[in-house]
Design a protein around this motif. Structure first.
Motif, PDB file in Angstrom:
ATOM      1  N   GLN A 162       0.849  -1.188   0.000  1.00  0.00           N
ATOM      2  CA  GLN A 162       0.000   0.000   0.000  1.00  0.00           C
ATOM      3  C   GLN A 162       0.883   1.236   0.000  1.00  0.00           C
ATOM      4  OE1 GLN A 162      -2.829  -0.131   3.308  1.00  0.00           O
ATOM      5  NE2 GLN A 162      -4.386  -0.351   1.750  1.00  0.00           N
ATOM      6  N   ALA A 222      -4.314   5.823   2.076  1.00  0.00           N
ATOM      7  CA  ALA A 222      -3.682   4.591   1.604  1.00  0.00           C
ATOM      8  C   ALA A 222      -4.325   4.166   0.288  1.00  0.00           C
ATOM      9  CB  ALA A 222      -3.846   3.489   2.647  1.00  0.00           C
ATOM     10  N   ALA A 247      -3.828   1.112  -2.758  1.00  0.00           N
ATOM     11  CA  ALA A 247      -3.143  -0.135  -3.106  1.00  0.00           C
ATOM     12  C   ALA A 247      -2.192   0.099  -4.272  1.00  0.00           C
ATOM     13  CB  ALA A 247      -4.163  -1.211  -3.467  1.00  0.00           C
ATOM     14  N   HIS A 301      -5.312   8.129   6.543  1.00  0.00           N
ATOM     15  CA  HIS A 301      -4.423   7.078   7.043  1.00  0.00           C
ATOM     16  C   HIS A 301      -3.725   7.593   8.295  1.00  0.00           C
ATOM     17  CE1 HIS A 301      -1.495   3.858   7.164  1.00  0.00           C
ATOM     18  NE2 HIS A 301      -0.558   4.771   7.276  1.00  0.00           N
TER      19      HIS A 301
END
Length: 98
Positions: free
Chosen positions: A46, A63, A65, A96
Motif C-alpha cells: 500500500q 492509503a 493499493a 491514514h
C-alpha cells in the motif's frame, strides 16, 4: 504528458526508496498527490499518498493499493504514477493514521 512512452516499473522496483516523493497523476494529468511512504512492497503493498494541500501543508494522507497505481519512469528517470482515481476521489478516502 504522454505516459505511453514511459518505462513501467517491475514488481521488484516497487520499493519505498524508488517510490518516495513520486507524483501521482489522475485522469487528464491532474496531480492527485505525492507518495509519502509505503507499507509492504511490490504489487501487494500500500502506498501512503499525501493528497491536496500546498507544499505539504493541509494535505491528507490516504492509503492506495499499489495495484491501483501504474508506476513508471519518464525519460529523465523520474518515477511517477498514473491512476484512474481523481483528486476528489482520493481526498474522499479515509485518512491514514500512522
Amino acid at each position: 504528458m504522454d505516459h505511453s512512452t514511459h518505462q513501467p516499473l517491475t514488481p521488484a522496483e516497487l520499493t519505498e526508496p524508488n517510490l518516495m516523493d513520486a507524483a501521482i497523476y489522475g485522469p487528464d494529468d491532474e496531480k492527485v498527490g505525492t507518495v509519502a511512504h509505503l507499507h509492504g512492497s511490490g504489487p501487494g503493498g500500500q502506498v501512503i499518498v499525501d493528497v491536496g494541500g500546498f507544499l505539504g501543508i493541509g494535505s491528507k494522507p490516504v492509503a492506495i493499493a499499489v495495484s491501483e497505481l501504474n508506476f513508471m519512469r519518464d525519460e529523465d528517470g523520474t518515477v511517477h504514477a498514473t491512476t484512474a482515481m481523481t483528486k476528489d476521489q482520493a481526498k474522499a478516502l479515509p485518512e491514514h493514521h500512522h
